[in-house]
Scaffold this motif. Structure first.
Motif, PDB file in Angstrom:
ATOM      1  N   GLY A  34     -18.652  31.736 -25.143  1.00 49.70           N
ATOM      2  CA  GLY A  34     -18.462  33.156 -25.172  1.00 49.70           C
ATOM      3  C   GLY A  34     -17.769  33.612 -24.004  1.00 49.70           C
ATOM      4  N   VAL A  35     -18.278  33.234 -22.761  1.00 46.08           N
ATOM      5  CA  VAL A  35     -17.876  33.619 -21.407  1.00 46.08           C
ATOM      6  C   VAL A  35     -16.257  33.072 -21.213  1.00 46.08           C
ATOM      7  CG1 VAL A  35     -18.101  34.057 -18.983  1.00 46.08           C
ATOM      8  CG2 VAL A  35     -19.936  34.286 -20.453  1.00 46.08           C
ATOM      9  N   LEU A  36     -16.353  31.931 -21.754  1.00 52.15           N
ATOM     10  CA  LEU A  36     -14.918  31.139 -21.465  1.00 52.15           C
ATOM     11  C   LEU A  36     -13.946  31.866 -22.382  1.00 52.15           C
ATOM     12  CD1 LEU A  36     -13.281  28.718 -20.710  1.00 52.15           C
ATOM     13  CD2 LEU A  36     -13.800  27.609 -22.813  1.00 52.15           C
ATOM     14  N   ASN A  37     -14.111  32.322 -23.468  1.00 53.85           N
ATOM     15  CA  ASN A  37     -13.028  33.064 -24.319  1.00 53.85           C
ATOM     16  C   ASN A  37     -12.879  34.170 -23.961  1.00 53.85           C
ATOM     17  OD1 ASN A  37     -12.049  31.102 -26.438  1.00 53.85           O
ATOM     18  ND2 ASN A  37     -14.340  30.682 -26.540  1.00 53.85           N
ATOM     19  N   GLY A  46      -6.874  32.227 -15.966  1.00 56.27           N
ATOM     20  CA  GLY A  46      -6.668  30.751 -16.379  1.00 56.27           C
ATOM     21  C   GLY A  46      -7.688  30.065 -16.819  1.00 56.27           C
ATOM     22  N   PRO A  47      -7.391  28.966 -17.595  1.00 57.40           N
ATOM     23  CA  PRO A  47      -8.312  28.113 -18.143  1.00 57.40           C
ATOM     24  C   PRO A  47      -9.401  27.410 -17.189  1.00 57.40           C
ATOM     25  CG  PRO A  47      -6.444  26.785 -18.210  1.00 57.40           C
ATOM     26  CD  PRO A  47      -5.936  28.186 -17.723  1.00 57.40           C
ATOM     27  N   LEU A  48      -9.218  27.089 -16.092  1.00 52.20           N
ATOM     28  CA  LEU A  48     -10.048  26.352 -15.217  1.00 52.20           C
ATOM     29  C   LEU A  48     -10.797  27.583 -14.469  1.00 52.20           C
ATOM     30  CD1 LEU A  48      -7.758  23.594 -13.600  1.00 52.20           C
ATOM     31  CD2 LEU A  48      -9.611  23.443 -15.476  1.00 52.20           C
ATOM     32  N   THR A 105      -4.920  21.056 -21.032  1.00 50.54           N
ATOM     33  CA  THR A 105      -3.917  22.089 -20.765  1.00 50.54           C
ATOM     34  C   THR A 105      -2.632  21.610 -19.943  1.00 50.54           C
ATOM     35  OG1 THR A 105      -5.851  23.582 -20.590  1.00 50.54           O
ATOM     36  CG2 THR A 105      -3.680  24.406 -19.597  1.00 50.54           C
ATOM     37  N   TYR A 106      -2.727  20.747 -19.020  1.00 53.07           N
ATOM     38  CA  TYR A 106      -1.644  20.546 -18.123  1.00 53.07           C
ATOM     39  C   TYR A 106      -1.226  18.989 -18.160  1.00 53.07           C
ATOM     40  CZ  TYR A 106      -3.724  24.456 -15.916  1.00 53.07           C
ATOM     41  OH  TYR A 106      -4.112  25.847 -15.557  1.00 53.07           O
ATOM     42  N   THR A 107      -1.883  18.061 -18.828  1.00 50.72           N
ATOM     43  CA  THR A 107      -1.184  17.118 -19.176  1.00 50.72           C
ATOM     44  C   THR A 107      -0.597  17.019 -20.697  1.00 50.72           C
ATOM     45  OG1 THR A 107      -2.802  15.879 -17.550  1.00 50.72           O
ATOM     46  CG2 THR A 107      -1.677  14.275 -19.024  1.00 50.72           C
ATOM     47  N   LEU A 108      -1.366  17.269 -21.388  1.00 49.36           N
ATOM     48  CA  LEU A 108      -0.991  17.350 -22.884  1.00 49.36           C
ATOM     49  C   LEU A 108      -0.103  18.660 -23.391  1.00 49.36           C
ATOM     50  CD1 LEU A 108      -4.286  16.176 -24.735  1.00 49.36           C
ATOM     51  CD2 LEU A 108      -2.278  14.843 -24.157  1.00 49.36           C
ATOM     52  N   ASP A 109      -0.170  19.710 -22.460  1.00 52.96           N
ATOM     53  CA  ASP A 109       0.505  20.823 -22.234  1.00 52.96           C
ATOM     54  C   ASP A 109       0.103  21.523 -23.591  1.00 52.96           C
ATOM     55  OD1 ASP A 109       2.358  22.722 -21.298  1.00 52.96           O
ATOM     56  OD2 ASP A 109       3.979  22.020 -22.598  1.00 52.96           O
ATOM     57  N   LEU A 110      -0.997  21.834 -23.966  1.00 54.12           N
ATOM     58  CA  LEU A 110      -1.819  22.433 -25.048  1.00 54.12           C
ATOM     59  C   LEU A 110      -2.279  23.938 -24.752  1.00 54.12           C
ATOM     60  CD1 LEU A 110      -3.093  19.638 -27.137  1.00 54.12           C
ATOM     61  CD2 LEU A 110      -1.091  20.856 -27.514  1.00 54.12           C
ATOM     62  N   HIS A 111      -1.945  24.867 -24.901  1.00 48.72           N
ATOM     63  CA  HIS A 111      -2.213  26.174 -24.024  1.00 48.72           C
ATOM     64  C   HIS A 111      -2.739  27.092 -25.132  1.00 48.72           C
ATOM     65  CE1 HIS A 111      -0.283  25.249 -20.358  1.00 48.72           C
ATOM     66  NE2 HIS A 111       0.658  24.573 -21.105  1.00 48.72           N
ATOM     67  N   ASP A 112      -3.143  26.731 -26.370  1.00 47.59           N
ATOM     68  CA  ASP A 112      -3.701  27.594 -27.457  1.00 47.59           C
ATOM     69  C   ASP A 112      -5.326  27.532 -27.183  1.00 47.59           C
ATOM     70  OD1 ASP A 112      -4.577  25.562 -29.790  1.00 47.59           O
ATOM     71  OD2 ASP A 112      -3.188  24.701 -28.440  1.00 47.59           O
ATOM     72  N   LEU A 116      -8.081  24.710 -26.072  1.00 44.83           N
ATOM     73  CA  LEU A 116      -9.184  25.002 -24.955  1.00 44.83           C
ATOM     74  C   LEU A 116     -10.550  24.725 -25.174  1.00 44.83           C
ATOM     75  CD1 LEU A 116      -9.714  26.301 -22.104  1.00 44.83           C
ATOM     76  CD2 LEU A 116      -9.837  28.488 -23.362  1.00 44.83           C
ATOM     77  N   ASN A 117     -10.801  25.432 -26.553  1.00 40.32           N
ATOM     78  CA  ASN A 117     -12.318  25.195 -27.000  1.00 40.32           C
ATOM     79  C   ASN A 117     -12.747  23.718 -27.359  1.00 40.32           C
ATOM     80  OD1 ASN A 117     -13.448  28.035 -26.790  1.00 40.32           O
ATOM     81  ND2 ASN A 117     -11.775  28.530 -28.342  1.00 40.32           N
ATOM     82  N   ILE A 118     -11.652  22.863 -27.864  1.00 40.75           N
ATOM     83  CA  ILE A 118     -11.991  21.495 -28.240  1.00 40.75           C
ATOM     84  C   ILE A 118     -12.383  20.752 -26.937  1.00 40.75           C
ATOM     85  CG2 ILE A 118     -11.027  19.432 -29.244  1.00 40.75           C
ATOM     86  CD1 ILE A 118      -9.842  21.192 -31.330  1.00 40.75           C
ATOM     87  N   ALA A 119     -11.343  21.101 -25.969  1.00 44.81           N
ATOM     88  CA  ALA A 119     -11.873  20.351 -24.613  1.00 44.81           C
ATOM     89  C   ALA A 119     -12.918  20.718 -24.002  1.00 44.81           C
ATOM     90  CB  ALA A 119     -10.530  20.654 -23.734  1.00 44.81           C
ATOM     91  N   ASN A 120     -13.044  22.341 -24.051  1.00 51.65           N
ATOM     92  CA  ASN A 120     -14.366  22.510 -23.596  1.00 51.65           C
ATOM     93  C   ASN A 120     -15.672  21.805 -24.368  1.00 51.65           C
ATOM     94  OD1 ASN A 120     -16.083  24.487 -21.808  1.00 51.65           O
ATOM     95  ND2 ASN A 120     -16.652  25.463 -23.839  1.00 51.65           N
ATOM     96  N   ILE A 121     -15.670  21.603 -25.560  1.00 53.02           N
ATOM     97  CA  ILE A 121     -16.879  21.049 -26.220  1.00 53.02           C
ATOM     98  C   ILE A 121     -17.048  19.609 -25.843  1.00 53.02           C
ATOM     99  CG2 ILE A 121     -17.490  20.235 -28.524  1.00 53.02           C
ATOM    100  CD1 ILE A 121     -16.456  22.941 -29.700  1.00 53.02           C
ATOM    101  N   VAL A 122     -15.832  18.815 -25.667  1.00 50.55           N
ATOM    102  CA  VAL A 122     -15.911  17.579 -25.300  1.00 50.55           C
ATOM    103  C   VAL A 122     -16.448  17.616 -24.005  1.00 50.55           C
ATOM    104  CG1 VAL A 122     -14.481  15.324 -24.570  1.00 50.55           C
ATOM    105  CG2 VAL A 122     -14.094  16.864 -26.649  1.00 50.55           C
ATOM    106  N   GLY A 123     -16.235  18.182 -23.176  1.00 45.56           N
ATOM    107  CA  GLY A 123     -16.682  18.511 -21.598  1.00 45.56           C
ATOM    108  C   GLY A 123     -18.065  18.747 -21.541  1.00 45.56           C
TER     109      GLY A 123
END
Length: 160
Positions: A34-37, A46-48, A105-112, A116-123
């Motif tokens: 919730g806070v990330l979004n 920014g995402p980071l 975000t920066y290597t795959l260049d996916l900014h949606d 972001l949420n999928i990457a967050n879940i994996v992390g």
């Protein structure tokens, strides 16, 4: 049936810790998400930066929940020590989230938002494995003396 009972008795403490840790973790995950979004979508950070803010808020909740519920039966080695180690280890676990979000975000260049949420879940998943292991190893230590479930009754009564 005896085999199942013996297995449960042998691993009951671990099962209960995992259930409590998972409950606190699920709530902390919802706070993190919730806070990330909120930070990235509504505020425009920014995402980071959003991930650092989200992790700080969710980690504070998780510390309190784990100290006073999940691992309350373990050694209480001092609030300052536990707090420092807890946040240090969460800082290390934050790297998992930062790497997955940064890579997405920066290597795959996916900014949606979905990416972001999928990457967050994996992390968060990778960080959770590290946190459970490290909390038990360094933060919430095994009790050196059994901690009573209830407070003992007053043994001495005053004579009048």
């Amino acid at each position: 049936m005896n085999v199942i009972r013996r297995l449960y008795e042998r691993f009951a403490s671990l099962v209960h810790e995992l259930a409590k840790f998972g409950s606190i973790g699920a709530i902390a995950f919802m706070i993190d998400l919730g806070v990330l979004n909120l930070c990235s979508v509504a505020v425009g950070l920014g995402p980071l930066t959003s991930k650092v803010v989200a992790t700080t808020v969710s980690t504070t909740f998780a510390y309190l929940g784990n100290r006073y519920w999940t691992f309350r039966h373990r050694e209480q080695s001092g609030l300052g020590r536990q707090y420092f180690l807890f946040f240090l280890l969460n800082g290390i676990a934050l790297l998992f989230g930062m790497l997955t979000i940064g890579f997405t975000t920066y290597t795959l260049d996916l900014h949606d938002t979905l990416s972001l949420n999928i990457a967050n879940i994996v992390g968060v998943g990778l960080g959770t494995l590290f946190r459970f292991w490290s909390y038990k190893k360094w933060v919430f230590l095994e009790a050196t003396e059994p901690i009573p479930v209830e407070l003992p009754e007053a043994a001495v009564k005053q004579d009048r």
